[in-house]
Scaffold this motif. Structure first.
Motif, PDB file in Angstrom:
ATOM      1  N   PHE D 201       0.343  -1.520  -0.085  1.00 24.60           N
ATOM      2  CA  PHE D 201      -0.104  -0.058  -0.212  1.00 24.60           C
ATOM      3  C   PHE D 201       0.821   0.686   0.043  1.00 24.60           C
ATOM      4  O   PHE D 201       1.034   2.259   0.662  1.00 24.60           O
ATOM      5  CB  PHE D 201      -1.012   0.229   1.186  1.00 24.60           C
ATOM      6  CG  PHE D 201      -2.086  -0.885   1.277  1.00 24.60           C
ATOM      7  CD1 PHE D 201      -3.157  -1.201   0.653  1.00 24.60           C
ATOM      8  CD2 PHE D 201      -1.918  -2.582   2.056  1.00 24.60           C
ATOM      9  CE1 PHE D 201      -4.210  -1.432   0.225  1.00 24.60           C
ATOM     10  CE2 PHE D 201      -2.972  -3.293   2.082  1.00 24.60           C
ATOM     11  CZ  PHE D 201      -3.883  -2.960   0.835  1.00 24.60           C
ATOM     12  N   TYR D 202       2.151   1.344  -0.428  1.00 27.94           N
ATOM     13  CA  TYR D 202       2.477   2.261  -0.571  1.00 27.94           C
ATOM     14  C   TYR D 202       2.812   3.173  -1.715  1.00 27.94           C
ATOM     15  O   TYR D 202       3.448   3.932  -1.902  1.00 27.94           O
ATOM     16  CB  TYR D 202       4.737   1.747  -0.165  1.00 27.94           C
ATOM     17  CG  TYR D 202       4.258   1.202   0.418  1.00 27.94           C
ATOM     18  CD1 TYR D 202       5.133   1.798   1.641  1.00 27.94           C
ATOM     19  CD2 TYR D 202       5.049  -0.292   0.536  1.00 27.94           C
ATOM     20  CE1 TYR D 202       4.774   0.742   3.428  1.00 27.94           C
ATOM     21  CE2 TYR D 202       4.862  -0.996   1.852  1.00 27.94           C
ATOM     22  CZ  TYR D 202       4.816  -0.298   2.845  1.00 27.94           C
ATOM     23  OH  TYR D 202       4.977  -1.120   4.438  1.00 27.94           O
ATOM     24  N   ASN D 203       1.909   2.604  -3.193  1.00 32.98           N
ATOM     25  CA  ASN D 203       1.539   3.547  -4.069  1.00 32.98           C
ATOM     26  C   ASN D 203       0.552   4.302  -4.052  1.00 32.98           C
ATOM     27  O   ASN D 203      -0.345   3.168  -4.001  1.00 32.98           O
ATOM     28  CB  ASN D 203       2.520   3.040  -5.439  1.00 32.98           C
ATOM     29  CG  ASN D 203       3.367   2.574  -5.242  1.00 32.98           C
ATOM     30  OD1 ASN D 203       4.647   3.650  -5.628  1.00 32.98           O
ATOM     31  ND2 ASN D 203       4.029   1.866  -4.995  1.00 32.98           N
ATOM     32  N   SER D 204       0.136   5.537  -5.038  1.00 26.33           N
ATOM     33  CA  SER D 204      -1.052   5.626  -4.793  1.00 26.33           C
ATOM     34  C   SER D 204      -1.540   5.556  -6.604  1.00 26.33           C
ATOM     35  O   SER D 204      -1.127   5.277  -7.460  1.00 26.33           O
ATOM     36  CB  SER D 204      -1.201   7.339  -5.084  1.00 26.33           C
ATOM     37  OG  SER D 204      -0.278   7.879  -6.027  1.00 26.33           O
ATOM     38  N   LYS D 205      -2.864   5.177  -6.388  1.00 28.77           N
ATOM     39  CA  LYS D 205      -3.215   5.258  -7.731  1.00 28.77           C
ATOM     40  C   LYS D 205      -3.046   5.978  -9.525  1.00 28.77           C
ATOM     41  O   LYS D 205      -2.887   5.682  -9.907  1.00 28.77           O
ATOM     42  CB  LYS D 205      -4.640   4.467  -8.104  1.00 28.77           C
ATOM     43  CG  LYS D 205      -5.016   3.420  -8.867  1.00 28.77           C
ATOM     44  CD  LYS D 205      -6.918   3.707  -8.780  1.00 28.77           C
ATOM     45  CE  LYS D 205      -7.494   2.929 -10.346  1.00 28.77           C
ATOM     46  NZ  LYS D 205      -8.974   2.639 -10.420  1.00 28.77           N
ATOM     47  N   SER D 206      -3.163   7.374  -8.759  1.00 33.17           N
ATOM     48  CA  SER D 206      -2.786   7.618 -10.029  1.00 33.17           C
ATOM     49  C   SER D 206      -1.274   8.031 -10.218  1.00 33.17           C
ATOM     50  O   SER D 206      -0.577   8.170 -11.517  1.00 33.17           O
ATOM     51  CB  SER D 206      -2.882   9.589  -8.907  1.00 33.17           C
ATOM     52  OG  SER D 206      -1.690   9.434  -8.324  1.00 33.17           O
ATOM     53  N   LEU D 207      -0.469   7.405  -9.195  1.00 35.53           N
ATOM     54  CA  LEU D 207       1.236   7.361 -10.306  1.00 35.53           C
ATOM     55  C   LEU D 207       1.070   5.691 -10.904  1.00 35.53           C
ATOM     56  O   LEU D 207       2.383   5.622 -11.794  1.00 35.53           O
ATOM     57  CB  LEU D 207       1.941   6.988  -9.177  1.00 35.53           C
ATOM     58  CG  LEU D 207       2.304   7.592  -8.032  1.00 35.53           C
ATOM     59  CD1 LEU D 207       4.015   8.076  -7.031  1.00 35.53           C
ATOM     60  CD2 LEU D 207       2.325   9.633  -8.354  1.00 35.53           C
ATOM     61  N   LYS D 208       0.385   5.018 -10.671  1.00 34.98           N
ATOM     62  CA  LYS D 208       0.100   3.777 -11.330  1.00 34.98           C
ATOM     63  C   LYS D 208      -0.463   4.193 -12.937  1.00 34.98           C
ATOM     64  O   LYS D 208       0.297   3.794 -13.968  1.00 34.98           O
ATOM     65  CB  LYS D 208      -0.906   2.413 -10.705  1.00 34.98           C
ATOM     66  CG  LYS D 208      -0.811   1.310 -11.549  1.00 34.98           C
ATOM     67  CD  LYS D 208      -1.880   1.210 -12.731  1.00 34.98           C
ATOM     68  CE  LYS D 208      -1.655  -0.319 -13.299  1.00 34.98           C
ATOM     69  NZ  LYS D 208      -2.851  -0.032 -13.420  1.00 34.98           N
TER      70      LYS D 208
ATOM     71  N   THR F  21      -5.065  13.742  -4.923  1.00 34.85           N
ATOM     72  CA  THR F  21      -4.330  12.844  -6.043  1.00 34.85           C
ATOM     73  C   THR F  21      -4.127  11.834  -5.198  1.00 34.85           C
ATOM     74  O   THR F  21      -4.068  10.330  -5.987  1.00 34.85           O
ATOM     75  CB  THR F  21      -3.843  13.211  -7.452  1.00 34.85           C
ATOM     76  OG1 THR F  21      -2.577  13.963  -7.129  1.00 34.85           O
ATOM     77  CG2 THR F  21      -4.572  13.984  -7.661  1.00 34.85           C
ATOM     78  N   ASN F  77      -1.213   3.865   1.832  1.00 33.13           N
ATOM     79  CA  ASN F  77      -2.444   4.614   0.394  1.00 33.13           C
ATOM     80  C   ASN F  77      -3.319   2.734   0.819  1.00 33.13           C
ATOM     81  O   ASN F  77      -2.879   1.966   0.754  1.00 33.13           O
ATOM     82  CB  ASN F  77      -1.271   4.082  -0.944  1.00 33.13           C
ATOM     83  CG  ASN F  77      -0.696   5.486  -0.453  1.00 33.13           C
ATOM     84  OD1 ASN F  77       0.545   5.539   0.143  1.00 33.13           O
ATOM     85  ND2 ASN F  77      -0.409   6.597  -1.565  1.00 33.13           N
ATOM     86  N   TYR F  79      -4.298   2.115  -1.443  1.00 34.37           N
ATOM     87  CA  TYR F  79      -4.620   1.270  -2.981  1.00 34.37           C
ATOM     88  C   TYR F  79      -3.474   0.747  -3.389  1.00 34.37           C
ATOM     89  O   TYR F  79      -2.112   0.452  -3.058  1.00 34.37           O
ATOM     90  CB  TYR F  79      -4.072   2.205  -4.401  1.00 34.37           C
ATOM     91  CG  TYR F  79      -3.603   2.032  -5.973  1.00 34.37           C
ATOM     92  CD1 TYR F  79      -4.285   1.216  -6.300  1.00 34.37           C
ATOM     93  CD2 TYR F  79      -2.149   1.524  -6.286  1.00 34.37           C
ATOM     94  CE1 TYR F  79      -4.645   0.639  -7.505  1.00 34.37           C
ATOM     95  CE2 TYR F  79      -1.965   1.285  -7.568  1.00 34.37           C
ATOM     96  CZ  TYR F  79      -3.223   0.528  -8.502  1.00 34.37           C
ATOM     97  OH  TYR F  79      -2.376  -0.343  -9.355  1.00 34.37           O
ATOM     98  N   HIS F  80      -3.718  -1.079  -3.207  1.00 32.76           N
ATOM     99  CA  HIS F  80      -2.436  -2.108  -3.197  1.00 32.76           C
ATOM    100  C   HIS F  80      -2.324  -1.878  -4.334  1.00 32.76           C
ATOM    101  O   HIS F  80      -2.809  -2.855  -5.891  1.00 32.76           O
ATOM    102  CB  HIS F  80      -3.196  -3.616  -2.788  1.00 32.76           C
ATOM    103  CG  HIS F  80      -1.811  -3.987  -2.307  1.00 32.76           C
ATOM    104  ND1 HIS F  80      -1.339  -4.870  -3.540  1.00 32.76           N
ATOM    105  CD2 HIS F  80      -2.080  -4.282  -1.443  1.00 32.76           C
ATOM    106  CE1 HIS F  80      -0.649  -5.916  -2.788  1.00 32.76           C
ATOM    107  NE2 HIS F  80      -0.463  -5.206  -1.468  1.00 32.76           N
TER     108      HIS F  80
END
Lengths: 261, 261, 261, 261, 261, 261
Positions: D201-208, F21, F77, F79-80
């Protein structure tokens, strides 16, 4: 003069010394470079690491202390604000560490004694500061001094929680025995030892009786605080000044032995 | 038979053993009481502490391990759920710790060897488990076994990150040397040693060359994981079964030596 | 007399006691062996563990303290150098721990009270020392004493950062309530309590008002340091000496309750 | 050639290098001495410390890493047993640390870029290894390389738990932004980046979503473990081999950045 | 009035405040709710977090202090037993944290100064308390005050182990420079600074000389203990009372800056 | 609907939620404000803290876990990356903590059960997630569910190192007993329990025999790793799907109980 110590290893690392208006201890203390010719005449103080802790009664990491202290040199200034004292007028040379054998403690003890003898022989005008190591090394260092200066009477000013007067019979010259070792070998007289700081439930009664029998001077922490520690130290120094030619100072704080004669 | 070990100290403490449907290891393993007559015939396994760490190359607290392990006995059950194995059918007796000298490491080593000899003499049917201590003790324990059973060929199954094949010339029988010590003294042949688990940047190339020269068997962690660790162990045991009469197992995890022959 | 305590568990472990010219506390304090006949006449002091911390307002490991203190006995001498006092002239017996229930705190509290009653009944000449446990136990122990000696007036000498005067209404006899518990139950009068060491932002104003209303004596750390701690203690003892028959001393240092009456 | 780096400080300390059959990393890697003439022709690898952590989003001690890693050189051998690889055939020179400004982060970033440019200019045949420092430095180092070799297409092989694709608009070139920085500045194309190890859970979806838009290649830890990490790395290298001239490897383990091009 | 601070972020979390006869600090201090109209007239004290540590010479986590201190509010009572002082008569409002930029330290410094200016403009009757952050913020906060009240002479009462008089030339307005920054910018005169608590080997001699040249008042810890700390503080306040209109108090304990004017 | 829980305390603190975001978990999960009208229809998931650890066999800080987990929400986050799953489509409401009594564990247990009953009554369409607390709470929560839905057959999917099948006779409903509690009270049938992850020397043989007698399904860690953990979980779910109406998942990792039905 080139490096004259067969029993010594050069310091394991050197700080890169820098000129600065805000020098650190690491910018001040010099260490050997391989190619150095040493002018010992210009050196006021020598530092010697004694990384021994195998002779401790309980498991100890005191052998790491010389390395740890050198690593801390970068975190301190050579100026003390409370006493307005600038140490950089003294020239200090780090000689390195006494070679220590992994499985032969008596050999390590012998090297320690010889290192002191060498220092007294090659540059007797320098003030030696030794970084221990467990407290067994005090017996070796003082014996080395005595062998170099047999005519001198030596006093001990010891800051310690323990007497370090245990018998050598059971377990040899461990870190519980150095003062007794010096007394029984005739190196130092009991009456020329001052131990300041004994406290709590850390000494057996039998050691106190030994101290009394041999006229060791001691001041417990309780007494020292009542009277004032600086007052007690002054009293000890006055007493020793009348009786001895040289005083060996040793501070045993479990992990820290700073000693000079 | 009364306590037959001049080189041993009784365990420094006993757990109060309790009957329970949920026994702990501390309720299972027996320790000596002062007044005990020991019926060694009824004992299957003996536990022996070897609280030595003075012979370690770097400062080590491994001498605290036997005490620490006994203190943990109250936190574990003698039943292993994954193998459905109940250890309480075995009778286990804690013999205590081998006496260790503070400043004479060779004397400590001698006591360790003698303790093994006594165990083999007085109750050769029991399985000894030794709690170290640094790895130098393996050389002493295996030499003690060999002296008791000179006709037996001994194999070593070693789980270790190091070869422990350093030369004894520089620093004596330290914790870096036990396997070489056994090979050079003729106690164990190199080809009868299996070392499993070597890895990383913790060994010098010269030690690997020594291992090759003396036909020591070794499997790195990388190889063991590729092939499967249980498969490798089986292979080692099969090989040793053909060549030796008895296998000494040693697990060196810096702070933990469990060994049995 | 055999072990007379249904509410007690024998000490969970015993040190192996050794004769030595340098005895440790673990060589001095006796513990029960299963087969012991106890001659309580020869015992001066009894030690009782009270491993309770479920009654603490915030999560606490104070229940581990009795075990931890017994494990430390091997690290201390029974001789205090600053007071030149040798404790070994006293015979001390470790009775073990009060049985504690996992999910019924009031039952644990009842056992604690009964253990004190038993001690006062079977060997009233011994001095009990209790090793807590959270401070809720003080209410139970003092109530047990009172039930054994209803005619005695009891004083409390308390070293604490807190008043421990919280109301029992909200959360029962927790570790924030023992002194109020004793006052409201009529066991001890507020004026016979001396609390020394209150400091900082750890008490609410309403507790100070309760203390004032019930004439509890208290001296903050600031006041104690100004006047001198030994002077304040003397003053408290003088005051209590005039008003009570027996004094219960309790030292609450979060993890350490040493108490005797 | 004398020391050609205005933006560099010599290493803050040197290990005393010793000849040994069991050399340590500290005996192998060379560091500058003040008086040295450097023969860069004989150097295979250069080590550069980048002690910057002010540009981290959360408080970080990564600036201590270069010193800490040099101090660990004495604890490791330059021989890896699992790969049977002896590193001492390579000549490695520690150049020291990039000068870092205390309050001007953009100046520190500029020095980092310039240090890479100098290395590429004065000894382009050496392999640079950089010890960070937070991950913001990757953008500066790769930009420096690009400025030195504008004709080369650069690939990134990144082992990381994060994308490091955050926008530079809000908070500038922080440690969350280096890969985006390289993409948006045209230094590296998104399709020439391979990120292996993203997880949790270390990245936000927007970065993906940004990664997808810019065709960044990424393999999560879950995927890498299923397929086999070495297999994934091979696949990444094969892909990059077809598309770029040089690959910059970066390992971000929060406190550890090892990077070489 | 609605939230008037563009440079501020609301507190990152609120404690749920509860009515109680035993209130905690977290029940007392108010924090903004999004929808709040603030009646600043009813507020006595404002709390402002300044989570900056990028400007520290060595890696620092001081930016975590404001959050950590707010989290501790639940562990303390707003009543001090030693001074019998109940703080709840004061109305305290937590304004939140000054916005900090990740890579532009001078922008963060500017926001800090502006936050002080806003506080002096919108609610000049409130007492500001700032939670740092490294000590560089003191220069910014005092400059903000000066800009709001150009006619006032400002004094500094500083509890510190360091002078914080380093030159700004080399490394800008770091945490080693705030007092010099204020002197050289003409914000505060050297003679209106009192530094209490300097000690040990933590300052260079050149900084002491700067202090002397600029007539900064300082009292080392040694002197303060000899004379009595409260006596020294009184002396400092008496001196400042004659010379300045307002005193800024700053306590630098490495991780803790509490400051109010 | 206003806050309908007499047994609950609102969350002790709220994060300030921010639109971004790159949202954090703390920006996503909603908590009660005092004045809130709750539209439970719009809530998908409810979070409930159960800060109980008094019922643990050994001293435990598990009561701190709900607070600690809420504090960590700012570090993650929603988000996974490995499953490409964005949790923000779910509406999650933090209800707060079940009120816990300090000295009456059975009352705390009753509140826990009632809290579950209230949740099932007022918003049965929401998925409850409970943050423990020691594992004794599982018995109370499942009993609460059963009382709300007496017609449902309940299955347990338990990830645990222990059976948690200890007898309630000796020490009541402690953290070693919840599964036995549920079986003996007829709440759950043994055959509808799947325990995955048992390992090592942490269970007594008698508990394994109890599990066998009551047909509890269990898979040791060794078996799970051999077969593949996801495969085992699938098998357990398939089995339970045939036999029960609802599955309660519980993860016991000493300090972490996440449970939902």
């Amino acid at each position: 003069m080139t490096y004259p110590y067969p029993q010594l290893n050069r310091p394991s690392f050197h700080w890169e010394r820098q000129r600065s208006t805000e020098p650190k201890v690491s910018d001040w203390i010099e260490t050997f470079e391989v190619q150095d010719e040493i002018d010992f005449q210009a050196v006021d103080v020598t530092v010697l690491g004694v990384p021994l802790s195998r002779s401790s009664i309980s498991a100890s990491g005191a052998s790491e202390t010389p390395l740890a202290m050198r690593q801390l040199w970068k975190s301190f200034n050579p100026y003390h604000i409370e006493y307005d004292t600038d140490l950089t007028s003294l020239s200090v040379l780090d000689l390195g560490d006494v070679e220590q054998h992994v499985t032969d403690i008596s050999l390590s003890h012998q090297y320690i004694k010889e290192a002191m003898i060498s220092m007294r022989k090659y540059h007797p005008h320098t003030l030696p500061i030794m970084l221990g190591g467990d407290h067994s090394i005090t017996a070796m260092l003082v014996k080395g001094w005595k062998e170099s200066h047999p005519e001198q009477r030596i006093g001990i000013l010891q800051f310690d929680t323990h007497f370090d007067l245990r018998s050598l019979e059971d377990n040899g010259p461990s870190n519980g025995t150095p003062i007794r070792n010096l007394i029984e070998s005739g190196t130092v007289e009991g009456k020329n030892v001052w131990n300041i700081g004994l406290h709590g439930f850390y000494n057996s009664k039998s050691l106190k009786e030994y101290a009394d029998t041999h006229k060791v001077n001691y001041v417990t922490l309780l007494q020292a605080r009542k009277t004032g520690i600086s007052c007690i130290v002054e009293r000890a120094l006055d007493d020793l000044a009348k009786k001895v030619d040289v005083i060996y100072l040793t501070v045993d704080m479990d992990v820290l032995d700073v000693a000079y004669a």
